[in-house]
Write a protein that holds these residues in place. Structure first.
Motif, PDB file in Angstrom:
ATOM      1  N   SER A  94     -22.028  25.868  11.718  1.00 11.17           N
ATOM      2  CA  SER A  94     -20.284  26.088  11.975  1.00 11.17           C
ATOM      3  C   SER A  94     -19.851  24.970  13.249  1.00 11.17           C
ATOM      4  O   SER A  94     -20.674  23.930  13.687  1.00 11.17           O
ATOM      5  CB  SER A  94     -20.502  26.667  12.332  1.00 11.17           C
ATOM      6  OG  SER A  94     -21.134  27.113  13.697  1.00 11.17           O
ATOM      7  N   PHE A  95     -18.490  24.334  13.231  1.00 10.85           N
ATOM      8  CA  PHE A  95     -18.405  23.872  13.836  1.00 10.85           C
ATOM      9  C   PHE A  95     -18.379  23.588  15.798  1.00 10.85           C
ATOM     10  O   PHE A  95     -19.367  23.065  16.248  1.00 10.85           O
ATOM     11  CB  PHE A  95     -16.626  23.602  14.131  1.00 10.85           C
ATOM     12  CG  PHE A  95     -15.335  22.897  15.292  1.00 10.85           C
ATOM     13  CD1 PHE A  95     -15.867  21.256  14.601  1.00 10.85           C
ATOM     14  CD2 PHE A  95     -14.964  23.491  16.577  1.00 10.85           C
ATOM     15  CE1 PHE A  95     -14.905  19.819  15.212  1.00 10.85           C
ATOM     16  CE2 PHE A  95     -14.789  22.216  16.863  1.00 10.85           C
ATOM     17  CZ  PHE A  95     -14.800  20.268  16.623  1.00 10.85           C
ATOM     18  N   GLU A  96     -18.728  24.971  15.777  1.00 13.05           N
ATOM     19  CA  GLU A  96     -18.827  25.613  17.209  1.00 13.05           C
ATOM     20  C   GLU A  96     -20.893  25.509  17.032  1.00 13.05           C
ATOM     21  O   GLU A  96     -20.979  24.909  18.398  1.00 13.05           O
ATOM     22  CB  GLU A  96     -19.512  27.553  17.458  1.00 13.05           C
ATOM     23  CG  GLU A  96     -17.832  28.094  17.535  1.00 13.05           C
ATOM     24  CD  GLU A  96     -17.016  27.335  16.025  1.00 13.05           C
ATOM     25  OE1 GLU A  96     -18.281  27.644  15.017  1.00 13.05           O
ATOM     26  OE2 GLU A  96     -15.954  27.653  16.000  1.00 13.05           O
ATOM     27  N   ALA A  97     -21.236  25.511  16.424  1.00 11.13           N
ATOM     28  CA  ALA A  97     -23.003  25.262  16.259  1.00 11.13           C
ATOM     29  C   ALA A  97     -22.813  23.635  16.494  1.00 11.13           C
ATOM     30  O   ALA A  97     -23.916  23.525  17.075  1.00 11.13           O
ATOM     31  CB  ALA A  97     -23.504  25.208  14.752  1.00 11.13           C
ATOM     32  N   LEU A  98     -22.013  23.010  16.523  1.00  7.28           N
ATOM     33  CA  LEU A  98     -22.355  21.392  15.958  1.00  7.28           C
ATOM     34  C   LEU A  98     -22.139  21.132  17.424  1.00  7.28           C
ATOM     35  O   LEU A  98     -22.609  19.405  17.448  1.00  7.28           O
ATOM     36  CB  LEU A  98     -21.841  20.902  15.153  1.00  7.28           C
ATOM     37  CG  LEU A  98     -21.732  20.481  13.603  1.00  7.28           C
ATOM     38  CD1 LEU A  98     -20.682  20.275  12.828  1.00  7.28           C
ATOM     39  CD2 LEU A  98     -23.601  20.197  13.158  1.00  7.28           C
ATOM     40  N   PRO A 120     -32.520  15.848   5.514  1.00  8.03           N
ATOM     41  CA  PRO A 120     -31.512  16.639   5.726  1.00  8.03           C
ATOM     42  C   PRO A 120     -30.246  17.174   5.658  1.00  8.03           C
ATOM     43  O   PRO A 120     -29.845  16.393   6.279  1.00  8.03           O
ATOM     44  CB  PRO A 120     -31.934  17.446   6.955  1.00  8.03           C
ATOM     45  CG  PRO A 120     -33.605  16.236   6.776  1.00  8.03           C
ATOM     46  CD  PRO A 120     -33.504  14.941   6.504  1.00  8.03           C
ATOM     47  N   VAL A 121     -29.841  18.384   5.087  1.00  4.34           N
ATOM     48  CA  VAL A 121     -27.643  18.167   5.460  1.00  4.34           C
ATOM     49  C   VAL A 121     -27.316  19.394   6.197  1.00  4.34           C
ATOM     50  O   VAL A 121     -28.358  20.624   5.542  1.00  4.34           O
ATOM     51  CB  VAL A 121     -27.299  18.098   4.377  1.00  4.34           C
ATOM     52  CG1 VAL A 121     -25.810  17.882   4.517  1.00  4.34           C
ATOM     53  CG2 VAL A 121     -27.387  16.673   2.945  1.00  4.34           C
ATOM     54  N   LYS A 122     -26.426  18.963   6.830  1.00  6.89           N
ATOM     55  CA  LYS A 122     -25.917  20.036   7.456  1.00  6.89           C
ATOM     56  C   LYS A 122     -24.904  19.918   7.184  1.00  6.89           C
ATOM     57  O   LYS A 122     -24.020  19.442   6.993  1.00  6.89           O
ATOM     58  CB  LYS A 122     -26.104  20.282   8.640  1.00  6.89           C
ATOM     59  CG  LYS A 122     -26.811  20.392   9.711  1.00  6.89           C
ATOM     60  CD  LYS A 122     -27.315  21.309  11.329  1.00  6.89           C
ATOM     61  CE  LYS A 122     -28.178  21.290  11.122  1.00  6.89           C
ATOM     62  NZ  LYS A 122     -28.577  21.960  13.456  1.00  6.89           N
ATOM     63  N   ILE A 123     -23.800  21.552   6.501  1.00  9.38           N
ATOM     64  CA  ILE A 123     -22.323  21.891   5.660  1.00  9.38           C
ATOM     65  C   ILE A 123     -21.551  22.243   6.081  1.00  9.38           C
ATOM     66  O   ILE A 123     -22.466  23.361   7.126  1.00  9.38           O
ATOM     67  CB  ILE A 123     -22.530  21.505   4.602  1.00  9.38           C
ATOM     68  CG1 ILE A 123     -23.811  22.659   4.159  1.00  9.38           C
ATOM     69  CG2 ILE A 123     -23.212  20.357   3.290  1.00  9.38           C
ATOM     70  CD1 ILE A 123     -23.055  23.128   2.845  1.00  9.38           C
ATOM     71  N   LEU A 124     -20.242  22.410   6.655  1.00 11.41           N
ATOM     72  CA  LEU A 124     -19.463  22.928   7.114  1.00 11.41           C
ATOM     73  C   LEU A 124     -18.756  23.035   6.281  1.00 11.41           C
ATOM     74  O   LEU A 124     -17.368  21.634   5.668  1.00 11.41           O
ATOM     75  CB  LEU A 124     -19.412  22.824   8.650  1.00 11.41           C
ATOM     76  CG  LEU A 124     -18.838  21.694   9.485  1.00 11.41           C
ATOM     77  CD1 LEU A 124     -17.864  21.864  10.602  1.00 11.41           C
ATOM     78  CD2 LEU A 124     -19.852  20.735   9.193  1.00 11.41           C
ATOM     79  N   ASP A 125     -17.393  24.268   6.407  1.00 17.11           N
ATOM     80  CA  ASP A 125     -15.575  23.615   5.666  1.00 17.11           C
ATOM     81  C   ASP A 125     -15.512  25.943   6.277  1.00 17.11           C
ATOM     82  O   ASP A 125     -16.300  25.646   6.506  1.00 17.11           O
ATOM     83  CB  ASP A 125     -16.756  23.777   4.262  1.00 17.11           C
ATOM     84  CG  ASP A 125     -14.591  23.985   3.334  1.00 17.11           C
ATOM     85  OD1 ASP A 125     -14.582  22.726   2.536  1.00 17.11           O
ATOM     86  OD2 ASP A 125     -14.107  24.835   3.785  1.00 17.11           O
ATOM     87  N   ARG A 126     -14.280  25.296   6.255  1.00 20.21           N
ATOM     88  CA  ARG A 126     -13.468  26.605   7.358  1.00 20.21           C
ATOM     89  C   ARG A 126     -13.470  27.249   5.468  1.00 20.21           C
ATOM     90  O   ARG A 126     -13.018  29.025   5.642  1.00 20.21           O
ATOM     91  CB  ARG A 126     -12.055  25.963   6.976  1.00 20.21           C
ATOM     92  CG  ARG A 126     -11.843  25.991   8.083  1.00 20.21           C
ATOM     93  CD  ARG A 126     -10.577  25.958   8.512  1.00 20.21           C
ATOM     94  NE  ARG A 126      -9.621  24.878   7.648  1.00 20.21           N
ATOM     95  CZ  ARG A 126      -8.614  24.628   8.007  1.00 20.21           C
ATOM     96  NH1 ARG A 126      -7.839  25.144   9.325  1.00 20.21           N
ATOM     97  NH2 ARG A 126      -8.032  23.660   6.834  1.00 20.21           N
ATOM     98  N   ASP A 127     -13.545  27.243   4.265  1.00 20.90           N
ATOM     99  CA  ASP A 127     -13.594  28.257   3.358  1.00 20.90           C
ATOM    100  C   ASP A 127     -15.100  28.745   2.824  1.00 20.90           C
ATOM    101  O   ASP A 127     -15.784  27.359   2.551  1.00 20.90           O
ATOM    102  CB  ASP A 127     -13.340  27.813   1.760  1.00 20.90           C
ATOM    103  CG  ASP A 127     -13.081  28.087   0.602  1.00 20.90           C
ATOM    104  OD1 ASP A 127     -14.518  29.182   0.935  1.00 20.90           O
ATOM    105  OD2 ASP A 127     -12.583  28.003  -0.811  1.00 20.90           O
TER     106      ASP A 127
END
Ligand SMILES: [Zn+2]
Ligand SMILES: [Zn+2]
Length: 231
Positions: free
Chosen positions: A211-215, A187-194
């Motif tokens: 998101s950064f906040e959720a992490l 399972p992968v969680k991803i985040l990026d500003r774009d």
């Protein structure tokens, strides 16, 4: 032939140049079909960080087919489509002689130490090419180097089967890591500003967008940062 050469910082030119010389011993010549632009190409263009000679035909992520063989080359044949190893190694330093070329004292890259793939043809050491598997489109073969980077990062992680991983950054490296990890059942969680990039990687891999906040209120054992950015 047509080529794109880097003459200096911010000075990239589309030019007509003489075709490369016929391959010498242990060299091959390729007709280039596809060449990708790496983040390091952009960095070199903007800063000149790796300009060791100029002008130089840029490009180290490319593919093509063999058009001429130097003496002593037997692992590929004329007409073969090939995958290109982007590293240039000297072959004579202690590391090279010990069979650990990846830490060659004089390590450089195609497109920098010697002419690279932003051209119709290129002559390079035969040890830099391997025969491509049949049925893989050239546009994928040209991505062998970033794919190798992603594979190496995941191999170093050595995650237990099914472990969750967070991938920060949805550029080519983050995207390829996510693709490989989801295909291996993680399972992968991803985040990026774009958001557009994040959506593209999520669609291609079925990774979960976060998101950064959720992490920040969870503990994650496995994470890869592909951004190199503090924010
Ligand atoms: Zn690259
Ligand atoms: Zn060496």
């Amino acid at each position: 032939m047509e080529a794109v050469r880097l003459h200096g910082v911010g000075d990239l030119r589309h030019e007509t140049v003489t075709a490369p010389a016929a391959p010498e011993r242990d060299e091959v010549t390729l007709a280039v079909s596809v060449a990708g632009i790496c983040g390091s190409d952009l960095h070199n263009y903007r800063t000149g960080a790796w300009i060791s000679r100029a002008p130089s035909v840029a490009g180290h992520e490319f593919t093509g087919s063999v058009t001429a063989l130097g003496e002593g080359v037997s692992h590929v044949a004329i007409g073969d489509r090939v995958i290109v190893d982007s590293r240039w190694t000297c072959g004579t330093c202690q590391a090279c002689r010990n069979g650990v070329r990846q830490v060659c004292t004089n390590l450089g890259f195609l497109g920098e130490v010697i002419d690279g793939g932003f051209a119709e043809q290129v002559t390079l050491p035969a040890r830099n090419v391997i025969k491509a598997p049949a049925g893989v489109a050239d546009r994928y073969l040209a991505m062998a180097e970033p794919l190798a980077v992603a594979l190496h990062a995941l191999n170093l992680m050595d995650m237990p089967k099914g472990a969750e991983i967070v991938v920060a950054g949805c550029g080519p490296i983050g995207g390829l890591i996510t693709l490989l990890a989801t295909r291996a059942g993680h399972p992968v969680k991803i985040l990026d500003r774009d958001n557009a990039r994040t959506a593209l990687v999520a669609e291609a891999t079925r990774a979960e967008v976060t998101s950064f906040e959720a992490l920040s209120d969870h503990y994650y054992r496995h994470a890869i940062d592909t951004t190199g950015s503090p924010m």
